[in-house]
Design a protein around this motif. Structure first.
Motif, PDB file in Angstrom:
ATOM      1  N   GLY A  89       0.804  -1.231   0.000  1.00  0.00           N
ATOM      2  CA  GLY A  89       0.000   0.000   0.000  1.00  0.00           C
ATOM      3  C   GLY A  89       0.827   1.267   0.000  1.00  0.00           C
ATOM      4  O   GLY A  89       0.276   2.362  -0.056  1.00  0.00           O
TER       5      GLY A  89
ATOM      6  N   GLY B 219       2.957   2.143  -2.271  1.00  0.00           N
ATOM      7  CA  GLY B 219       3.275   2.548  -3.634  1.00  0.00           C
ATOM      8  C   GLY B 219       2.420   1.761  -4.608  1.00  0.00           C
ATOM      9  O   GLY B 219       1.573   0.963  -4.201  1.00  0.00           O
ATOM     10  N   THR B 220       2.665   2.003  -5.895  1.00  0.00           N
ATOM     11  CA  THR B 220       1.918   1.317  -6.940  1.00  0.00           C
ATOM     12  C   THR B 220       2.913   0.761  -7.952  1.00  0.00           C
ATOM     13  O   THR B 220       3.866   1.461  -8.324  1.00  0.00           O
ATOM     14  CB  THR B 220       0.970   2.307  -7.659  1.00  0.00           C
ATOM     15  OG1 THR B 220       0.097   2.887  -6.704  1.00  0.00           O
ATOM     16  CG2 THR B 220       0.160   1.610  -8.735  1.00  0.00           C
ATOM     17  N   GLU B 221       2.678  -0.475  -8.374  1.00  0.00           N
ATOM     18  CA  GLU B 221       3.512  -1.024  -9.447  1.00  0.00           C
ATOM     19  C   GLU B 221       2.989  -0.429 -10.752  1.00  0.00           C
ATOM     20  O   GLU B 221       1.970  -0.860 -11.288  1.00  0.00           O
ATOM     21  CB  GLU B 221       3.438  -2.554  -9.451  1.00  0.00           C
ATOM     22  CG  GLU B 221       4.476  -3.168 -10.384  1.00  0.00           C
ATOM     23  CD  GLU B 221       4.663  -4.669 -10.170  1.00  0.00           C
ATOM     24  OE1 GLU B 221       3.856  -5.287  -9.440  1.00  0.00           O
ATOM     25  OE2 GLU B 221       5.634  -5.223 -10.748  1.00  0.00           O
TER      26      GLU B 221
ATOM     27  N   TYR C 234       4.550  -0.272 -13.575  1.00  0.00           N
ATOM     28  CA  TYR C 234       5.071  -1.046 -14.714  1.00  0.00           C
ATOM     29  C   TYR C 234       5.800  -2.210 -14.060  1.00  0.00           C
ATOM     30  O   TYR C 234       6.276  -2.072 -12.923  1.00  0.00           O
ATOM     31  CB  TYR C 234       6.026  -0.156 -15.535  1.00  0.00           C
ATOM     32  CG  TYR C 234       6.543  -0.792 -16.801  1.00  0.00           C
ATOM     33  CD1 TYR C 234       5.675  -1.102 -17.846  1.00  0.00           C
ATOM     34  CD2 TYR C 234       7.900  -1.088 -16.949  1.00  0.00           C
ATOM     35  CE1 TYR C 234       6.151  -1.693 -19.009  1.00  0.00           C
ATOM     36  CE2 TYR C 234       8.385  -1.666 -18.120  1.00  0.00           C
ATOM     37  CZ  TYR C 234       7.502  -1.973 -19.147  1.00  0.00           C
ATOM     38  OH  TYR C 234       7.973  -2.550 -20.284  1.00  0.00           O
ATOM     39  N   PRO C 235       5.888  -3.359 -14.727  1.00  0.00           N
ATOM     40  CA  PRO C 235       6.514  -4.496 -14.041  1.00  0.00           C
ATOM     41  C   PRO C 235       7.876  -4.138 -13.430  1.00  0.00           C
ATOM     42  O   PRO C 235       8.745  -3.595 -14.113  1.00  0.00           O
ATOM     43  CB  PRO C 235       6.643  -5.545 -15.150  1.00  0.00           C
ATOM     44  CG  PRO C 235       5.487  -5.252 -16.052  1.00  0.00           C
ATOM     45  CD  PRO C 235       5.342  -3.747 -16.032  1.00  0.00           C
TER      46      PRO C 235
ATOM     47  N   PRO D 115       0.300   7.058  -7.094  1.00  0.00           N
ATOM     48  CA  PRO D 115       0.562   6.856  -8.523  1.00  0.00           C
ATOM     49  C   PRO D 115      -0.293   5.745  -9.142  1.00  0.00           C
ATOM     50  O   PRO D 115      -0.799   4.860  -8.453  1.00  0.00           O
ATOM     51  CB  PRO D 115       2.046   6.477  -8.551  1.00  0.00           C
ATOM     52  CG  PRO D 115       2.619   7.115  -7.329  1.00  0.00           C
ATOM     53  CD  PRO D 115       1.533   6.971  -6.304  1.00  0.00           C
ATOM     54  N   ALA D 116      -0.449   5.830 -10.440  1.00  0.00           N
ATOM     55  CA  ALA D 116      -1.157   4.814 -11.226  1.00  0.00           C
ATOM     56  C   ALA D 116      -0.395   4.631 -12.534  1.00  0.00           C
ATOM     57  O   ALA D 116       0.394   5.507 -12.923  1.00  0.00           O
ATOM     58  CB  ALA D 116      -2.591   5.267 -11.479  1.00  0.00           C
ATOM     59  N   PRO D 117      -0.626   3.503 -13.225  1.00  0.00           N
ATOM     60  CA  PRO D 117       0.137   3.255 -14.461  1.00  0.00           C
ATOM     61  C   PRO D 117      -0.003   4.362 -15.502  1.00  0.00           C
ATOM     62  O   PRO D 117       0.935   4.600 -16.267  1.00  0.00           O
ATOM     63  CB  PRO D 117      -0.447   1.928 -14.965  1.00  0.00           C
ATOM     64  CG  PRO D 117      -0.870   1.222 -13.719  1.00  0.00           C
ATOM     65  CD  PRO D 117      -1.418   2.316 -12.828  1.00  0.00           C
TER      66      PRO D 117
END
Lengths: 661, 661
Positions: free
Chosen positions: B414, B416-418, B420-421, B600-602
């Motif tokens: 929770g 951060g956000t992945e 990109y792989p 963040p989001a992709p």
């Protein structure tokens, strides 16, 4: 059924033009046809509204998916009419089958007040702003009433708002009679201040116009970047059907985004569904000033016919709007909707400090707008589409403050501001209700409340040693009752409309659209107050309901003179749905009330400089990547280009129109 | 004193160009002169900053009032330099008298990290984003340090942010050595995902750029509507001195508005004075990621040189910025500031429904902007002046997310956000501190907190029968401690900067400017956390202090490596001022912390579509009337013109550049 279908086909074959899109507003010939059918059966009526009876969603979704084979939803008219004696009728006319499929007397309601109704009062009592009466317990709902806010004009070209009169006649629209006059205990004679005008002749007399504004020309020599086919707009991967009705004005349907060849649904329907403008002066009869400008007058009916280069600049595509008048004839407002593009400034930019590689790309936006005049006030509504998948709703408030008389030296008691000698502009709120029917990769969606909160663990603890942990706390709304929630400025609350059946392949979070809205005051009239009871939708910033074809108007279908006992619209639907109604992973509608509280000041008078407010619907975890990388940059250079000394290669710098001063 | 004055006059007489305005940034020759004077006395130094030592306000106010007779404030340079061995010196050089008036060793501080400092690290450790270390208790303040956030580039033209490395070297700027490497307990090998790039060569390979955007040309064939004399801009009644320094970037001084011939002061000084970007991942050493981009790096130093038609469109006036480099030479950033006009849409509009009289007037805005690159990130800062007296600050966030490595299948927990792989973008906040030195019809001002609240009296009571009463509750801040306050979304809190000595003749309320700011999250790092201690200004949305010439930087003059024990800047000043310090009707400064929390989001990757945020400073009870009535309308017609059938008389409709599609 076979016969129906044949009849329908025959109708289409006979038509000289292709059939309208099922979402299209009724054309003038369709309005005329509906009126003719009703007249034949029900005789002379005063027509309050003849508008598109929107296709039932289940049938419409099937047709959208497979227009070649699925049955095309029938064209139908939704009709409100008033019979002599004041009886209200609600009806539905099937225009394909040319028959009335529903016609019922609706007791104890009053449909909205049309512009013609308002003009009627104006003819009887010169210079008044006729408002719906709101609700007055002395007169109830049975008789169709208006309150006449009275003004005086010393000269035909003077603004009457400087000369408010202190009494308020009540007008019976059926008998066309004044049935009562509210006279305050404290009388306020006519204002003696000189006029305060905004029209050119007055400005010329006061020294004239400024002469130091040089023109800005905005041109698109190669034309616009959007295509309009009938009422469907195609622009920068967006596809949008633009509808319009007498109440909500612009209705946007079947909004999709072409994501690298994959056409993804985002919203089934977007509209500004209702609004209320409560005034904060508790003195009688000002409590009656709480206009539902959409539900009581119609944002469509009050829409301005727009002028090229005045309301919108650049290359403009207009759409007209068709309505019925009281006598049953179809009428047209020319140029009701403006569609145009604007430059949107920097879309993205980055410079790598270590090698001076860089890219800067400018954005573009598409704006679908209309402007309506609600008596003294103007609302400019801009639906703005951005290339990056964001939908923005911007509203500009302008026009003239509602004013009331004030004696010399009289205290406003904090309920208003003396904006000019003798002119009291009362405190008020503008609360709008945005209706979002999400379709985020399909109709089964779920709404989450998202709060930015601190992580667990005190400063110094192993889990949060430096105390810097924070995260997005997501709370799922599982029932409509649970969803009734307010804005929280402390957590900068947002709301995600998510498709939990589809995870973003990278973030593993559900694909979603986030509502980011920051102008979200609470309804200031108290719980159980008249406004609170009538404007149930405004009790909370958010309500989420399970989709129902008939739930469009959050303060109810017929708003004037409702007492709020019981409350119509949202509170009634949520109560009827019950505590077992699930809104988890199903077809849902999100209702969002936002707006602002306005404490007037002299700079708002005699006409108010536009005050903007805005909200965003932003894709989050919806795309796998910034979706605008393929927008051509204004300027770019790669590390290897910099190294090769080719600073400007492959770059379209200035388009030639910008110049140095 | 007489000698001083003579010397000063002689200097001016000898100069071939007129003397700079006292608010002007130092010119290159002034920087060179300051450096030469210091070198002569103190030998070889590394110059960290040579910037305008701003005129003391009392003297400046006297001169502004009477430039012919009052003594002209001396030109002086504010100097920060680092001596061999790392000793920090703060100095002031009087450029008129050509002498050093202050020179002192300042122990236990670190001045900001310049672009040159960053480049030094880059040369040693390839592909890293050198950041200030923030504060690391293991190393303290004595040694000048940077932390190197490490990345890998498979190819010179690939974006390195897809390849974060998991270790973090600590660099000693004095000895130019790596003194430590932080290696996490959980190792994360190099990302194996393919590159995710945004530069044109990559986009071309993936299918190329979209070709369906038609150009929009914005032209001003008759030139711009503003005049620039040296650094003073005159536009639509506004008069503004545009300064610039290495930390804050744009500084706007002596902002006045010509109100029908009466030049009224509004703001003595406006700037974005500080910011902090705390990251929300509690795992070591990410707590060190909380950049003070202005105080630790300098928003001026990091400013982009702008390109015509890319960063701004239309007719552009640029200003350059002059700085010192480490070696003591003056340098220039060309086109650091962009000044241009834009169409601002509808300024006001009203149609009278009863007679169809109407007016629609379009607005114009003036935009003074700069863009700076803080390592991975871009901030686009727009100071926007509106004709109606509103000042708007808009900031667009773009550039690239700070990224960290993530193992396949690893949970972000929770924090951060992945995106990109293998790429983890951590939660963060952007908190800006706006410094407002109000001068609302004079320097003696008072700040009020304004809350929209419900009136007294329950529903049904005599005083509030219908429950609709509401009003603006105003709370005066009388001491700095009292003023330390937060945003309240429930009351849609605003703040008035008022001159209580001058009442609006109509409303009888003090003339004022209202701060309307809606993006106001709290500082999410906890009380007594490292960030909370270091970024004292961010603990509250509002602080008000009594004016002091030396209180410009709310996190302190030297920000890097401060431990926050004690807190510098605002908390220290307020404590020192004590509880008896009055801020009622005196020369005050308002500090406003605002910003946003970013999960963040992709779609933010590999480069982020610009995310805008804005706030307004609006005149309230300042004018007696809408101040833009004399802006020529696009279209108007009076009731008598309508009656005479002359619909288009006296109207300048379309300027000819708008067209129908």
């Amino acid at each position: 059924m076979v016969l129906d279908r044949l009849q329908q086909l025959a109708h289409h074959v006979n038509a000289t033009t292709p059939p309208p899109h099922p979402f299209d507003p009724l054309s003038t010939s369709e309005i005329d046809a509906a009126v003719a059918l009703i007249r034949k059966e029900h005789g002379s009526l005063n027509f309050n509204a003849v508008t598109l009876y929107e296709p039932r969603k289940a049938q419409m979704m099937a047709w959208l998916k497979d227009p070649e084979n699925a049955p095309r939803p029938a064209r139908a008219a939704d009709v409100v009419a008033i019979a002599p004696g004041g009886k209200i009728y609600d009806g539905v006319v099937d225009l394909d089958q040319r028959k009335i499929v529903e016609w019922k007397h609706t007791p104890n309601v009053q449909p909205l007040i049309t512009m013609e109704d308002l003009q009627e009062v104006e003819h009887i009592a010169l210079y008044c702003d006729p408002w719906t009466i709101g609700y007055d317990e002395r007169f109830g709902t049975g008789v169709r009433l208006q309150q006449a806010l009275m003004y005086y004009r010393p000269h035909v070209d003077d603004s009457q708002y400087t000369y408010p009169l202190d009494f308020c006649p009540i007008y019976n629209a059926e008998t066309k009679q004044i049935i009562h006059i509210d006279v305050p205990s404290v009388r306020r004679p006519l204002n003696k201040a000189p006029p305060n005008n905004y029209l050119p002749a007055s400005i010329e007399k006061e020294g004239g116009f400024r002469t130091d504004i040089k023109p800005i020309h905005i041109t698109q020599p190669e034309g616009v970047s959007f295509q309009v086919k009938d009422r469907i707009i195609d622009w920068q991967n967006w596809n949008i059907h633009v509808g319009f009705n007498y109440r909500e004005g612009i209705v946007l349907n079947n909004i999709t985004f072409n994501d690298k060849g994959n056409v993804r649904p985002i919203f089934y329907r977007l509209s500004l569904a209702e609004m209320v403008v409560p005034y904060g002066n508790p003195e009688h009869p000002h409590q009656r000033k709480h206009a539902f400008d959409l539900g009581e007058y119609g944002g469509g009916y009050m829409t301005n016919s727009l002028s090229l280069g005045c309301d919108c600049k650049g290359a403009i595509h207009y759409m007209d709007a068709a309505f019925v008048n009281g006598a049953g004839a179809s009428t047209i407002i020319k140029n009701a909707i403006c569609i145009h593009e604007e430059d949107a400034g920097i879309l993205f930019k980055h410079t790598d400090f270590r090698d001076e590689s860089m890219v800067v790309t400018r954005g573009r936006k598409l704006i679908i707008s209309h402007i309506f005049t609600a008596a003294n006030y103007e609302y400019c509504v801009y639906w703005i589409f951005h290339q990056d998948g964001t939908v923005q709703l911007e509203i500009k408030l302008t026009g003239i403050l509602n004013t009331y008389s004030l004696n010399p030296g009289e205290d406003t008691k904090g309920w208003g501001t003396e904006v000019y000698p003798g002119v009291n502009a009362h405190n008020h709120q503008h609360l709008f209700c945005l209706r979002v029917d999400p379709n985020i990769d399909g109709p089964d969606n779920t709404v989450f409340q998202v709060d930015a909160v601190r992580g667990p663990g005190e400063v110094g603890s192993a889990e949060n040693q430096y105390g810097n942990a924070f995260y997005a706390k997501k709370t799922k709304y599982t029932t409509p009752v649970e969803s009734m929630s307010d804005y929280d400025g402390f957590t900068t609350r947002t709301w995600d409309m998510a498709n939990t059946n589809k995870l973003n392949p990278y973030s593993k979070k559900p694909v979603s659209y986030k509502l980011v809205s920051r102008d979200v005051p609470p309804l200031l009239p108290k719980e159980n107050s008249l406004v609170w009871k009538r404007a149930g939708f405004a009790r909370h910033a958010i309500h989420v309901t399970k989709y129902s074809d008939d739930e469009i108007h959050p303060a109810g279908r017929h708003v004037p003179q409702t007492s709020g006992e019981p409350s119509h619209g949202l509170p009634a639907w949520i109560e009827a749905a019950g505590s077992n109604c699930s809104i988890d992973n199903t077809d849902v509608v999100l209702w969002h009330t936002f707006g602002l509280t306005h404490f007037p000041a002299p700079e708002d008078y005699p006409i108010m400089p536009a005050e903007p407010m805005t909200l965003l619907l932003r894709p989050r975890n919806f795309f796998t990547r910034n979706p605008v990388l393929d927008v051509p940059p204004s300027f770019s250079r790669s590390p290897s280009q910099v190294a090769a000394g080719a600073n400007n290669c492959a770059c379209k710098k200035n388009d030639g129109s910008s110049v140095l001063v």
